[in-house]
Design a protein around this motif. Structure first.
Motif, PDB file in Angstrom:
ATOM      1  N   VAL A  48       0.863  -1.182   0.000  1.00 48.03           N
ATOM      2  CA  VAL A  48       0.000   0.000   0.000  1.00 48.03           C
ATOM      3  C   VAL A  48       0.900   1.233   0.000  1.00 48.03           C
ATOM      4  CG1 VAL A  48      -1.817   1.260   1.201  1.00 48.03           C
ATOM      5  CG2 VAL A  48      -1.777  -1.248   1.273  1.00 48.03           C
ATOM      6  N   HIS A  49       0.795   2.042  -1.047  1.00 55.55           N
ATOM      7  CA  HIS A  49       1.686   3.192  -1.203  1.00 55.55           C
ATOM      8  C   HIS A  49       0.918   4.494  -0.981  1.00 55.55           C
ATOM      9  CE1 HIS A  49       4.709   0.456  -2.775  1.00 55.55           C
ATOM     10  NE2 HIS A  49       3.803  -0.014  -3.628  1.00 55.55           N
ATOM     11  N   LEU A  50       1.444   5.337  -0.084  1.00 52.11           N
ATOM     12  CA  LEU A  50       0.851   6.646   0.163  1.00 52.11           C
ATOM     13  C   LEU A  50       1.340   7.637  -0.899  1.00 52.11           C
ATOM     14  CD1 LEU A  50       0.230   5.327   2.945  1.00 52.11           C
ATOM     15  CD2 LEU A  50       0.620   7.586   3.958  1.00 52.11           C
ATOM     16  N   VAL A  51       0.382   8.380  -1.461  1.00 55.39           N
ATOM     17  CA  VAL A  51       0.708   9.385  -2.470  1.00 55.39           C
ATOM     18  C   VAL A  51      -0.089  10.646  -2.133  1.00 55.39           C
ATOM     19  CG1 VAL A  51       1.278   7.715  -4.264  1.00 55.39           C
ATOM     20  CG2 VAL A  51      -1.085   8.465  -3.996  1.00 55.39           C
ATOM     21  N   GLU A  97       4.430   3.136  10.203  1.00 54.68           N
ATOM     22  CA  GLU A  97       3.193   2.420   9.923  1.00 54.68           C
ATOM     23  C   GLU A  97       2.057   3.439   9.922  1.00 54.68           C
ATOM     24  OE1 GLU A  97       2.022  -1.514  11.828  1.00 54.68           O
ATOM     25  OE2 GLU A  97       0.535  -0.143  12.696  1.00 54.68           O
ATOM     26  N   ALA A  98       1.383   3.555   8.791  1.00 50.94           N
ATOM     27  CA  ALA A  98       0.312   4.533   8.648  1.00 50.94           C
ATOM     28  C   ALA A  98      -1.022   3.825   8.471  1.00 50.94           C
ATOM     29  CB  ALA A  98       0.575   5.439   7.443  1.00 50.94           C
ATOM     30  N   THR A 106      -3.681  -0.319   6.186  1.00 50.20           N
ATOM     31  CA  THR A 106      -2.384  -0.066   6.808  1.00 50.20           C
ATOM     32  C   THR A 106      -1.307  -0.051   5.739  1.00 50.20           C
ATOM     33  OG1 THR A 106      -3.063  -1.137   8.862  1.00 50.20           O
ATOM     34  CG2 THR A 106      -0.712  -0.893   8.493  1.00 50.20           C
ATOM     35  N   ALA A 107      -0.484   0.971   5.761  1.00 47.84           N
ATOM     36  CA  ALA A 107       0.633   1.091   4.821  1.00 47.84           C
ATOM     37  C   ALA A 107       1.941   1.128   5.613  1.00 47.84           C
ATOM     38  CB  ALA A 107       0.494   2.355   3.985  1.00 47.84           C
ATOM     39  N   LEU A 108       2.990   0.570   5.029  1.00 46.23           N
ATOM     40  CA  LEU A 108       4.318   0.580   5.651  1.00 46.23           C
ATOM     41  C   LEU A 108       5.255   1.324   4.711  1.00 46.23           C
ATOM     42  CD1 LEU A 108       5.673  -0.630   8.201  1.00 46.23           C
ATOM     43  CD2 LEU A 108       6.472  -2.504   6.745  1.00 46.23           C
ATOM     44  N   LEU A 109       5.904   2.372   5.209  1.00 40.56           N
ATOM     45  CA  LEU A 109       6.801   3.161   4.365  1.00 40.56           C
ATOM     46  C   LEU A 109       8.018   3.591   5.160  1.00 40.56           C
ATOM     47  CD1 LEU A 109       5.400   6.777   3.951  1.00 40.56           C
ATOM     48  CD2 LEU A 109       4.395   5.128   5.510  1.00 40.56           C
ATOM     49  N   GLY A 110       9.070   3.935   4.439  1.00 44.77           N
ATOM     50  CA  GLY A 110      10.314   4.331   5.088  1.00 44.77           C
ATOM     51  C   GLY A 110      10.200   5.673   5.792  1.00 44.77           C
ATOM     52  N   ILE A 111      11.063   5.894   6.785  1.00 42.55           N
ATOM     53  CA  ILE A 111      11.080   7.148   7.531  1.00 42.55           C
ATOM     54  C   ILE A 111      11.316   8.332   6.601  1.00 42.55           C
ATOM     55  CG2 ILE A 111      12.376   8.508   9.207  1.00 42.55           C
ATOM     56  CD1 ILE A 111      10.671   6.552  10.608  1.00 42.55           C
ATOM     57  N   ASP A 112      12.268   8.194   5.679  1.00 36.64           N
ATOM     58  CA  ASP A 112      12.593   9.296   4.769  1.00 36.64           C
ATOM     59  C   ASP A 112      11.392   9.659   3.910  1.00 36.64           C
ATOM     60  OD1 ASP A 112      15.131   9.370   5.804  1.00 36.64           O
ATOM     61  OD2 ASP A 112      16.048   8.210   4.167  1.00 36.64           O
ATOM     62  N   ALA A 113      10.673   8.640   3.421  1.00 33.64           N
ATOM     63  CA  ALA A 113       9.499   8.905   2.582  1.00 33.64           C
ATOM     64  C   ALA A 113       8.410   9.608   3.384  1.00 33.64           C
ATOM     65  CB  ALA A 113       8.970   7.597   2.000  1.00 33.64           C
ATOM     66  N   GLY A 137      -3.744   9.992  -0.553  1.00 37.90           N
ATOM     67  CA  GLY A 137      -4.168   9.028  -1.564  1.00 37.90           C
ATOM     68  C   GLY A 137      -3.408   7.731  -1.377  1.00 37.90           C
ATOM     69  N   LEU A 138      -4.000   6.647  -1.839  1.00 35.97           N
ATOM     70  CA  LEU A 138      -3.363   5.334  -1.751  1.00 35.97           C
ATOM     71  C   LEU A 138      -3.340   4.695  -3.141  1.00 35.97           C
ATOM     72  CD1 LEU A 138      -5.192   3.910   1.410  1.00 35.97           C
ATOM     73  CD2 LEU A 138      -2.913   4.932   1.323  1.00 35.97           C
TER      74      LEU A 138
END
Length: 244
Positions: A176-179, A200-201, A212-219, A232-233
């Motif tokens: 799941v990618h946050l945009v 974790e968002a 639930t989305a998992l993304l890096g700290i930098d992103a 957006g997802l």
């Protein structure tokens, strides 16, 4: 709002029996006649006979057969395979209802599907578009949002998918990618948990569904994420798993 769903028993990719066909078999067993069973169910004899014929062919053995002799001079009865099919269907039907009830309660009931995928949500099949190698399945979610899944032709046949079917969707959190708000799905960021290297968002979609989305700290820092923010997802159609 109440979750509803239905399922079919298939054999070698062919639809064998759903709730309506099982009810017809049960009526035939009670009445001893396809004609009388069709009348009780409010259907024509031809429709009843076509359903019985389709079941016999899909099962690879007779489920209904003509009987001869007896007080009434013969009639129609179920074979042992027909009786077993009714019993199996009703067993699975009870488990299916328990599973739907567990989804409504937001918890897994004993015997329900257990999976490592964080995201489990229900959808309804709106369209099936055949492609060269895969089929594109358009799914309607709560809140009038839509999601695409890409599955092989064999998977479509094995699941027995058809328009209007209720399905379970599984999506792992890293998929799941946050945009920005131009994403395929729209929602509100409800929770944001920071770890050593990842965040974790949890995003709530219209209708109350959470992903639930998992993304890096930098992103996460680059997007300046904050609770209450509209996001957006995007989910790759090939990373959506469908279950019945």
């Amino acid at each position: 709002m109440k979750l509803e769903g239905r399922f079919w028993i298939t054999r070698n990719g062919q639809r064998l029996a759903g709730e309506g066909r099982i009810e017809l078999l049960a009526r035939i067993a009670d009445c001893g006649s396809i004609t009388r069973a069709a009348k009780v169910m409010g259907m024509s004899y031809k429709a009843a006979w076509d359903a019985v014929d389709a079941m016999n062919k899909a099962a690879g053995e007779p489920l209904v057969e003509r009987s001869v002799g007896g007080k009434g001079g013969g009639g129609t009865r179920l074979t042992a395979a027909g009786c077993e099919l009714i019993e199996r269907f009703r067993l699975h039907q009870r488990e299916h209802r328990r599973f739907l009830a567990s989804l409504e309660e937001g918890q897994a009931a004993p015997g329900a599907l257990r999976t490592s995928a964080r995201n489990q949500l229900t959808g309804r099949v709106l369209a099936i578009r055949p492609g060269d190698l895969c089929d594109e399945v358009e799914l309607g979610l709560a809140g009038d949002q839509r999601l695409l899944a890409a599955i092989t032709h064999g998977s479509t046949e094995r699941l027995g998918l058809s328009l209007g079917d209720s399905v379970l969707l599984l999506v792992k959190a890293p998929w799941v990618h946050l945009v920005d708000e131009a994403g395929a799905l729209q929602g509100e960021l409800r929770e944001l948990r920071r770890g050593a290297s990842h965040c974790e968002a949890q995003v709530e979609l219209p209708g109350g569904v959470r992903l639930t989305a998992l993304l890096g700290i930098d992103a996460a820092d680059a997007m300046r994420l904050r609770v209450g923010q509209r996001v957006g997802l995007q989910i790759d159609p090939q990373q959506v798993i469908l279950c019945l």
